[in-house]
Design a protein around this motif. Sequence first.
Motif, PDB file in Angstrom:
ATOM      1  N   PRO A 374      -1.678  -5.494  -2.274  1.00  0.00           N
ATOM      2  CA  PRO A 374      -2.030  -4.161  -1.773  1.00  0.00           C
ATOM      3  C   PRO A 374      -1.729  -3.116  -2.845  1.00  0.00           C
ATOM      4  CG  PRO A 374      -0.709  -5.374  -0.161  1.00  0.00           C
ATOM      5  CD  PRO A 374      -0.671  -6.166  -1.433  1.00  0.00           C
ATOM      6  N   PRO A 375      -2.431  -1.993  -2.837  1.00  0.00           N
ATOM      7  CA  PRO A 375      -2.274  -1.004  -3.917  1.00  0.00           C
ATOM      8  C   PRO A 375      -0.837  -0.576  -4.188  1.00  0.00           C
ATOM      9  CG  PRO A 375      -4.181  -0.469  -2.566  1.00  0.00           C
ATOM     10  CD  PRO A 375      -3.499  -1.624  -1.895  1.00  0.00           C
ATOM     11  N   ALA A 376      -0.055  -0.320  -3.136  1.00  0.00           N
ATOM     12  CA  ALA A 376       1.314   0.152  -3.349  1.00  0.00           C
ATOM     13  C   ALA A 376       2.166  -0.923  -4.030  1.00  0.00           C
ATOM     14  CB  ALA A 376       1.952   0.556  -2.022  1.00  0.00           C
ATOM     15  N   LEU A 377       2.011  -2.162  -3.588  1.00  0.00           N
ATOM     16  CA  LEU A 377       2.774  -3.251  -4.187  1.00  0.00           C
ATOM     17  C   LEU A 377       2.296  -3.534  -5.605  1.00  0.00           C
ATOM     18  CD1 LEU A 377       4.972  -5.358  -3.810  1.00  0.00           C
ATOM     19  CD2 LEU A 377       3.270  -6.885  -2.787  1.00  0.00           C
ATOM     20  N   ALA A 378       0.988  -3.434  -5.831  1.00  0.00           N
ATOM     21  CA  ALA A 378       0.453  -3.642  -7.179  1.00  0.00           C
ATOM     22  C   ALA A 378       0.996  -2.599  -8.149  1.00  0.00           C
ATOM     23  CB  ALA A 378      -1.070  -3.595  -7.144  1.00  0.00           C
ATOM     24  N   ALA A 379       1.101  -1.358  -7.692  1.00  0.00           N
ATOM     25  CA  ALA A 379       1.643  -0.292  -8.541  1.00  0.00           C
ATOM     26  C   ALA A 379       3.108  -0.564  -8.880  1.00  0.00           C
ATOM     27  CB  ALA A 379       1.502   1.058  -7.845  1.00  0.00           C
ATOM     28  N   LEU A 380       3.860  -1.073  -7.892  1.00  0.00           N
ATOM     29  CA  LEU A 380       5.269  -1.418  -8.136  1.00  0.00           C
ATOM     30  C   LEU A 380       5.363  -2.557  -9.148  1.00  0.00           C
ATOM     31  CD1 LEU A 380       8.253  -1.046  -7.390  1.00  0.00           C
ATOM     32  CD2 LEU A 380       7.892  -2.662  -5.507  1.00  0.00           C
TER      33      LEU A 380
END
Length: 399
Positions: A374-380
């Motif tokens: 998911p985008p938030a986890l990918a950014a992390l």
Amino acid sequence: MTTFTPTTAEETLDAVRWAVSEETPLEVLGHGSKRGIGRPAQTEHAIDLSQLTGVTLYEPEELVLSVRAGTPLAEIEKLLEAHNQEFAFEPMDYAPLLGGEAGRGTIGGMLAANLSGPRRIKAGAARDHVLGVHAVSGRGEIFKSGGRVVKNVTGYDLSKAMAGSWGTLAVVTDVTFKVLPRSQTEATLVLRGLTEEQAADAMAVSMGSSGEVAAAAHLPESVTGRVLSGALRGRGSTLLRLEGFGPSVDYRFARLADLLAGFGAAERLEAEDSRKLWREMRDCTPFVDGTQRPVWRVSMAPSQGHRMVMALRMQAAVDAFYDWQGGLIWLRMEADPEAETLRALVAAHGGGHATLARAAPAIRAATQVFQPQPPALAALSVRLKEQFDPHGLLNPGRM
């Protein structure tokens, strides 16, 4: 191509610092037993840790083991067995599935892939048993995390960050694990001829009981003949593993058989056959066929697994079996990996993770092997990668 073969942490540091100075990527590997997972390496140089071996600390009374990253897992398992101990998460050996020689995996690879086996529903995975690591980051800096006792973590637990990173964050040189006593004996309760839906219900009942079931799996009729040298062929097999002292195993087996009487008569596999069966389940033996036909490893809610597989069969030629009470599904496709179809169905049935565990290199190069984040986890994940390996030098492109 240059291949570095360090024998010490200092030599490992020198190799990574050379890569940093030259701004050239490195493939990180031990014996390469899991090299066929992930996208093919995009490197001209490699760091081979297979010579970085040896046990640096083993205190059986304290249940603690420290070992260098390139040490073969098979050697460590023999050492533990001699002291009646084990890795409770029973790490999988991917090599046979990928066409390699069994027993070639290393301790570092075990952590990097966050390996586990059928007992994961009870004991967790490598991540849950690692106590500490020494490693070299992609910046060319040595760091350590954790230690040699169970309660040793303050701040960020970087040891667990290494688990499942597939060598893309740092080169681990030493690792410390918690080990546990082996059970005195075990037995497997077998129910025959259940449908996949009935098997899911039976496994749910057993896991919710007082039977202390250590592993639960289901082999459909098309697969059940591929374990124990064909001893279970004929009808589908639902498998429930009980471990402990002999009288306890006998008592719990009888109680569980009574509880599940509505699903059919219980058969029993004694200790030797039971251990062999669960090793074969651990290593995905039903799909060890000498081919490169795509094999997927899907984790999702146990109650939805069989429903997802039923929907997938309507759209693709697929063979399947279930572990982790149905929460782990092994799928073998006939030809096309069917990645978009599979991941869409997983999402439609509550979500999960689908990893392409085996395929030809050309297919792996063109497919998202690991579940998109998911985008938030990918950014992390991107920020974590930037902290450990800002130049993208370690196993670039693999994930």
